[in-house]
Design an enzyme around this catalytic site. Structure first.
Site, PDB file in Angstrom:
ATOM      1  CG  HIS A  20      -3.162   3.432   2.506  1.00  0.00           C
ATOM      2  ND1 HIS A  20      -3.736   3.098   1.303  1.00  0.00           N
ATOM      3  CD2 HIS A  20      -3.159   2.295   3.251  1.00  0.00           C
ATOM      4  CE1 HIS A  20      -4.065   1.817   1.323  1.00  0.00           C
ATOM      5  NE2 HIS A  20      -3.731   1.310   2.492  1.00  0.00           N
ATOM      6  CG  ASN A  78      -6.741  -0.857   1.657  1.00  0.00           C
ATOM      7  OD1 ASN A  78      -6.067  -0.403   0.731  1.00  0.00           O
ATOM      8  ND2 ASN A  78      -6.206  -1.375   2.746  1.00  0.00           N
ATOM      9  CB  CYS A  94      -0.937   0.016   1.203  1.00  0.00           C
ATOM     10  SG  CYS A  94      -1.962  -1.434   1.329  1.00  0.00           S
TER      11      CYS A  94
HETATM   12  O1  UT7 Z   1      -3.678  -1.206   3.732  1.00  0.00           O
HETATM   13  C1  UT7 Z   1      -3.166  -1.870   4.832  1.00  0.00           C
HETATM   14  C2  UT7 Z   1      -3.984  -3.079   5.063  1.00  0.00           C
HETATM   15  N1  UT7 Z   1      -4.839  -3.220   6.165  1.00  0.00           N
HETATM   16  C3  UT7 Z   1      -5.261  -2.359   7.090  1.00  0.00           C
HETATM   17  O2  UT7 Z   1      -4.911  -1.232   7.149  1.00  0.00           O
HETATM   18  C4  UT7 Z   1      -6.195  -2.878   8.102  1.00  0.00           C
HETATM   19  C5  UT7 Z   1      -5.888  -2.396   9.491  1.00  0.00           C
HETATM   20  N2  UT7 Z   1      -6.823  -2.963  10.446  1.00  0.00           N
HETATM   21  C6  UT7 Z   1      -8.113  -2.586  10.490  1.00  0.00           C
HETATM   22  O3  UT7 Z   1      -8.569  -1.755   9.732  1.00  0.00           O
HETATM   23  C7  UT7 Z   1      -8.964  -3.214  11.556  1.00  0.00           C
HETATM   24  O4  UT7 Z   1      -8.166  -3.939  12.439  1.00  0.00           O
HETATM   25  C8  UT7 Z   1     -10.089  -4.140  10.976  1.00  0.00           C
HETATM   26  C9  UT7 Z   1     -11.153  -3.308  10.289  1.00  0.00           C
HETATM   27  C10 UT7 Z   1      -9.488  -5.143  10.016  1.00  0.00           C
HETATM   28  C11 UT7 Z   1     -10.763  -4.886  12.124  1.00  0.00           C
HETATM   29  O5  UT7 Z   1     -11.263  -3.951  13.076  1.00  0.00           O
HETATM   30  P1  UT7 Z   1     -10.945  -4.153  14.636  1.00  0.00           P
HETATM   31  O6  UT7 Z   1     -11.678  -3.103  15.332  1.00  0.00           O
HETATM   32  O7  UT7 Z   1      -9.457  -4.185  14.779  1.00  0.00           O
HETATM   33  O8  UT7 Z   1     -11.604  -5.536  14.923  1.00  0.00           O
HETATM   34  P2  UT7 Z   1     -10.927  -6.898  15.434  1.00  0.00           P
HETATM   35  O9  UT7 Z   1     -10.083  -7.497  14.373  1.00  0.00           O
HETATM   36  O10 UT7 Z   1     -10.307  -6.631  16.755  1.00  0.00           O
HETATM   37  O11 UT7 Z   1     -12.216  -7.766  15.614  1.00  0.00           O
HETATM   38  C12 UT7 Z   1     -13.262  -7.414  16.505  1.00  0.00           C
HETATM   39  C13 UT7 Z   1     -14.384  -8.423  16.328  1.00  0.00           C
HETATM   40  C14 UT7 Z   1     -13.898  -9.864  16.316  1.00  0.00           C
HETATM   41  O12 UT7 Z   1     -14.825 -10.656  17.016  1.00  0.00           O
HETATM   42  P3  UT7 Z   1     -14.503 -11.181  18.496  1.00  0.00           P
HETATM   43  O13 UT7 Z   1     -13.251 -11.999  18.370  1.00  0.00           O
HETATM   44  O14 UT7 Z   1     -14.317  -9.933  19.297  1.00  0.00           O
HETATM   45  O15 UT7 Z   1     -15.734 -11.966  18.836  1.00  0.00           O
HETATM   46  C15 UT7 Z   1     -13.926 -10.213  14.851  1.00  0.00           C
HETATM   47  O16 UT7 Z   1     -14.127 -11.594  14.633  1.00  0.00           O
HETATM   48  O17 UT7 Z   1     -15.033  -8.209  15.077  1.00  0.00           O
HETATM   49  C16 UT7 Z   1     -15.123  -9.437  14.377  1.00  0.00           C
HETATM   50  N3  UT7 Z   1     -15.114  -9.178  12.957  1.00  0.00           N
HETATM   51  C17 UT7 Z   1     -16.241  -8.924  12.253  1.00  0.00           C
HETATM   52  N4  UT7 Z   1     -17.527  -8.865  12.608  1.00  0.00           N
HETATM   53  C18 UT7 Z   1     -18.426  -8.562  11.645  1.00  0.00           C
HETATM   54  C19 UT7 Z   1     -14.054  -9.123  12.118  1.00  0.00           C
HETATM   55  N5  UT7 Z   1     -14.469  -8.850  10.859  1.00  0.00           N
HETATM   56  C20 UT7 Z   1     -15.821  -8.727  10.919  1.00  0.00           C
HETATM   57  C21 UT7 Z   1     -16.830  -8.452   9.963  1.00  0.00           C
HETATM   58  N6  UT7 Z   1     -18.102  -8.377  10.373  1.00  0.00           N
HETATM   59  N7  UT7 Z   1     -16.523  -8.229   8.661  1.00  0.00           N
END
Ligand code: UT7
Length: 311
Positions: free
Chosen positions: A236, A266, A111
């Site tokens: 980004h 993204n 990215c």
């Molecule tokens: O370009 C560079 C590439 N990537 C990035 O920049 C991504 C950087 N990271 C992020 O943007 C965030 O970490 C995410 C959007 C990917 C995830 O958000 P988060 O607030 O960090 O959530 P998390 O991974 O801590 O997950 C929280 C909960 C989890 O459930 P439990 O374990 O708390 O029960 C996940 O399983 O949200 C759940 N979850 C979802 N729920 C509904 C993860 N994806 C989803 C989804 N829908 N699509």
């Protein structure tokens, strides 16, 4: 004379996929996606449209905007993690499409690729090797997205941006840059054996919040500027909460920060350029504005540029 962007263009595939598309297929919701990422919709290219097709369409617009032709370009630099094939490169495919035989290469910095591409291109111009260099940031991330994985499927989109770099006058152009990498975080964001994007989202999130702010502050310092000198931040577009953290770090009001993640998701190497074109089209960026472009991504990598806008 500095090195600046004299023309820029973008292309996104026609078909829009809203969050409802994923609601129907995965255990997710529009509400979760909007609040956790800021994404409302994204574009995916069709099976007939590959990365090079997106790149060529953005290039046509950038050349027109720069008022030059491909014959004027000395070097093509394409930043992508999703080339049609590893080789021939997308850069060579662009050259072939336009019937030119100039220097051409793809670079890989995930990215951060567009920033790395702009900085690479600027070096060739500053040392007078080439007069005009084309830099393309392009991705067809839908090729490497696991549509059964809710952790990643909802995040990405396809798109392209292209910029022509040349010498510019009146103190305009690139004022400073900051590039870096930390391979110890490679395991947080990578292409897995199934050839899908694999990510430890929370780890990347923490890195991004810290690094985007640090790099943006550093690049301004390198240019001898203060945070308040920044007229517009083009970050980004990965997650609205990461962008918000960078905005706060620079102490900028929200109208001075580009947000397009809601419309395109993204798009990795394409996202900063896509956003830049969008803001220019909306008249939010004027000549002589000080811009900070800042990216982060797999590698882990990061990069930022302080730029005084204008030809
Ligand atoms: O370009 C560079 C590439 N990537 C990035 O920049 C991504 C950087 N990271 C992020 O943007 C965030 O970490 C995410 C959007 C990917 C995830 O958000 P988060 O607030 O960090 O959530 P998390 O991974 O801590 O997950 C929280 C909960 C989890 O459930 P439990 O374990 O708390 O029960 C996940 O399983 O949200 C759940 N979850 C979802 N729920 C509904 C993860 N994806 C989803 C989804 N829908 N699509």
């Amino acid at each position: 004379m500095g090195t600046g962007i004299i023309g820029i263009g973008r292309y996104v595939p026609e078909t829009v996929y809203t969050n409802e598309y994923f609601e129907q297929r995965l255990d997710t919701s529009d509400e979760w996606i909007r609040t956790r990422t800021g994404i409302e919709e994204r574009r995916f290219a069709s099976d007939e449209e590959n990365t090079s097709d997106l790149a060529i369409k953005a290039t046509e617009k950038a050349l027109k905007n720069a008022n030059i032709t491909m014959n004027d370009i000395g070097l093509i630099v394409v930043a992508t993690a999703t080339p049609d094939q590893v080789f021939p490169t997308v850069a060579c495919q662009i050259g072939e499409h336009f019937g030119v035989k100039c220097a051409a290469m793809d670079i890989s910095a995930a990215c951060s690729g567009f920033i790395y591409g702009l900085v690479t291109a600027s070096q060739y111009i500053e040392n007078n090797t080439y007069e005009h260099v084309l830099v393309v940031g392009v991705e067809k991330l839908s090729k490497i997205t696991n549509f059964e994985d809710r952790n990643t499927a909802i995040l990405f989109g396809d798109g392209a941006c292209a910029a022509v770099l040349s010498k510019v006058s009146d103190g305009r152009g690139i004022l400073s840059f900051d590039l870096g990498s930390d391979g110890s975080g490679g395991e947080f964001l990578f292409l897995n054996d199934e050839q899908f994007i694999d990510m430890k989202g929370r780890e990347v999130f923490k890195f991004a919040v810290r690094q985007m702010g640090d790099s943006a502050v550093q690049v301004l310092e390198k240019a001898g500027l203060q945070k308040e000198d920044c007229d517009f931040l083009v970050p980004h577009q990965a997650n609205i909460r990461i962008i918000e953290a960078a905005r706060e770090r620079l102490g900028l009001p929200s109208e001075k920060v580009s947000i397009t993640v809601n419309k395109y998701g993204n798009t990795s190497a394409a996202s900063i350029g896509l956003s830049l074109v969008e803001e220019l089209e909306q008249g939010k960026i004027k000549d002589d504005d000080i811009l900070v472009l800042v990216g982060f991504g797999g590698g882990l990598t990061w990069g930022s540029i302080a730029l005084k806008w204008g030809k």
